[in-house]
Design a protein around this motif. Structure first.
Motif, short mmCIF file in Angstrom:
data_model
loop_
_atom_site.label_atom_id
_atom_site.label_comp_id
_atom_site.label_asym_id
_atom_site.label_seq_id
_atom_site.Cartn_x
_atom_site.Cartn_y
_atom_site.Cartn_z
N LEU A 1 0.82 -1.40 -0.05
CA LEU A 1 -0.05 0.01 0.14
C LEU A 1 0.84 1.15 0.09
CD1 LEU A 1 -2.59 -1.10 2.62
CD2 LEU A 1 -2.83 -1.15 0.22
N ASP A 2 0.39 2.23 -0.79
CA ASP A 2 1.15 3.48 -1.03
C ASP A 2 1.03 4.42 0.47
OD1 ASP A 2 2.15 2.95 -3.52
OD2 ASP A 2 0.40 3.85 -4.25
N ALA A 3 2.26 4.92 0.78
CA ALA A 3 1.99 5.67 2.06
C ALA A 3 1.09 6.79 1.97
CB ALA A 3 3.64 6.52 2.08
N GLY A 4 0.77 7.51 0.86
CA GLY A 4 -0.41 8.53 0.82
C GLY A 4 -1.81 7.81 0.37
N ILE A 5 -1.93 6.54 0.48
CA ILE A 5 -3.23 6.01 0.18
C ILE A 5 -4.29 6.61 0.82
CG2 ILE A 5 -3.06 4.09 1.79
CD1 ILE A 5 -4.18 2.41 -0.31
N SER A 6 -5.46 7.05 0.11
CA SER A 6 -6.72 7.56 0.80
C SER A 6 -7.53 6.41 1.41
CB SER A 6 -7.30 8.34 -0.25
OG SER A 6 -7.92 7.60 -1.16
N GLU A 7 -8.35 7.06 2.28
CA GLU A 7 -9.34 6.23 2.75
C GLU A 7 -10.31 5.38 1.70
OE1 GLU A 7 -11.46 7.79 6.23
OE2 GLU A 7 -9.38 7.98 7.32
N GLU A 8 -10.58 6.33 0.93
CA GLU A 8 -11.52 5.73 -0.17
C GLU A 8 -10.86 4.68 -0.85
OE1 GLU A 8 -12.69 9.72 1.15
OE2 GLU A 8 -10.80 9.06 0.36
N GLU A 9 -9.44 4.80 -1.29
CA GLU A 9 -8.83 3.80 -1.77
C GLU A 9 -8.55 2.39 -1.14
OE1 GLU A 9 -5.61 6.27 -4.71
OE2 GLU A 9 -5.17 6.39 -2.70
N LEU A 10 -8.35 2.63 0.24
CA LEU A 10 -8.42 1.50 1.29
C LEU A 10 -9.65 0.71 1.18
CD1 LEU A 10 -6.15 3.05 4.28
CD2 LEU A 10 -5.65 1.13 2.76
N GLY A 11 -10.78 1.80 1.22
CA GLY A 11 -11.98 1.08 1.15
C GLY A 11 -12.26 0.12 0.11
N THR A 12 -11.84 0.62 -1.23
CA THR A 12 -11.77 -0.25 -2.62
C THR A 12 -11.15 -1.36 -2.18
OG1 THR A 12 -12.10 1.58 -3.69
CG2 THR A 12 -11.36 -0.38 -4.86
N TRP A 13 -9.86 -1.35 -1.60
CA TRP A 13 -8.84 -2.37 -1.46
C TRP A 13 -9.45 -3.41 -0.50
CZ3 TRP A 13 -5.63 -3.39 3.05
CH2 TRP A 13 -5.02 -4.54 2.92
N ILE A 14 -10.17 -3.18 0.55
CA ILE A 14 -10.65 -3.85 1.51
C ILE A 14 -11.73 -4.66 1.08
CG2 ILE A 14 -11.85 -3.90 3.86
CD1 ILE A 14 -10.06 -1.63 4.44
N ASN A 15 -12.56 -3.97 0.30
CA ASN A 15 -13.82 -4.49 -0.39
C ASN A 15 -13.40 -5.78 -1.30
OD1 ASN A 15 -15.55 -3.15 1.08
ND2 ASN A 15 -15.70 -1.48 -0.49
N SER A 16 -12.17 -5.42 -1.98
CA SER A 16 -11.71 -6.49 -3.11
C SER A 16 -11.30 -7.79 -2.20
CB SER A 16 -10.84 -6.01 -3.71
OG SER A 16 -9.34 -5.94 -3.11
N LEU A 17 -11.20 -7.76 -1.13
CA LEU A 17 -10.65 -9.18 -0.41
C LEU A 17 -11.70 -9.86 -0.03
CD1 LEU A 17 -8.27 -7.07 2.31
CD2 LEU A 17 -7.29 -8.30 0.36
N SER A 18 -12.98 -9.57 0.07
CA SER A 18 -13.87 -10.42 0.36
C SER A 18 -14.56 -11.15 -0.79
CB SER A 18 -15.15 -9.61 1.11
OG SER A 18 -15.54 -8.57 0.03
#
Length: 232
Positions: free
Chosen positions: A215-232
């Motif tokens: 994960l990039d150091a400057g990753i946004s919460e929106e981008e994190l949400g997308t990544w987290i949703n992709s895990l399920s």
């Protein structure tokens, strides 16, 4: 007659001095009592302050002795565990905790890493020596953490020499991940997560470990949400 008057004046002076002495003694006694009262009150205030600090420490321990509660009384089921030598991984971990409403636990080395320790160009630096030794297990300052009540654990770390720092091996080998979904994530200057997550999974020997990602150091919460949703 003069002698009688002189005697009377003398007696007045004696009584006056005695009264003054008694007044001074009384004032001194009052002052000492006030000092004692102030001292006792200060001690009481100090004891109350210490008791408050002790309670705060006890309350803080709920974050590491099992799942804490949300404001609505429900129990949090996610925790983000991370090691961060420079603060980069810490920033990402805190954002993941915000997005997932998770508890946080920082892996703190018993011996902090200095700038010299992190010099990968120095073949004799501490991190170079550790990463060249598969069996190196740096000590953790305080590992009093329980996964009771959690179902998901995010584990974050920087990439050192293409792998997770050896202190992460110290951590995963000391804990039981049975029944937990474990999601590794890393930060780096450009290297991917590689086999670091699967290596930690092998060392842990328990838990359902997902592939994870860099994960990039400057990753946004929106981008994190997308990544987290992709895990399920």
């Amino acid at each position: 007659m003069k002698r009688i008057i002189f005697t009377i004046l003398t007696l007045f002076c004696v009584f006056g001095l005695t009264a003054c002495g008694n007044t001074q003694s009384n004032n001194t006694a009052v002052s000492e009592a006030s000092v004692q009262a102030d001292t006792q009150q200060s001690k009481t205030d100090a004891d109350s302050s210490v008791a408050g600090e002790d309670k705060a420490l006890i309350d803080d321990k709920t974050l590491v002795s099992g799942a804490s509660e949300n404001t609505d009384g429900s129990v949090k089921n996610t925790i983000v565990v991370y090691f961060s030598a420079t603060g980069t991984t810490k920033g990402v971990a805190e954002r993941i905790a915000d997005v997932t409403n998770a508890d946080l636990f920082e892996i703190v080395p018993a011996e902090p890493y200095t700038s010299a320790d992190l010099d990968w160009n120095d073949k004799n630096s501490r991190t170079t020596i550790e990463m060249n030794d598969q069996n190196a297990r740096p000590e953790i300052l305080d590992d009093t953490i329980s996964f009771d009540g959690y179902s998901t654990v995010y584990i974050g770390y920087p990439i050192w020499w293409g792998d997770a720092p050896r202190i992460m091996s110290t951590f995963v080998e000391a804990h039981d991940f049975n029944g937990l979904t474990v999601i590794p994530f890393c930060t780096s200057g450009g290297s991917g997560i590689g086999r670091s997550g699967s290596n930690l999974a092998s060392q842990a020997g328990s838990g359902n470990w997902l592939d994870g990602d860099r994960l990039d150091a400057g990753i946004s919460e929106e981008e994190l949400g997308t990544w987290i949703n992709s895990l399920s």
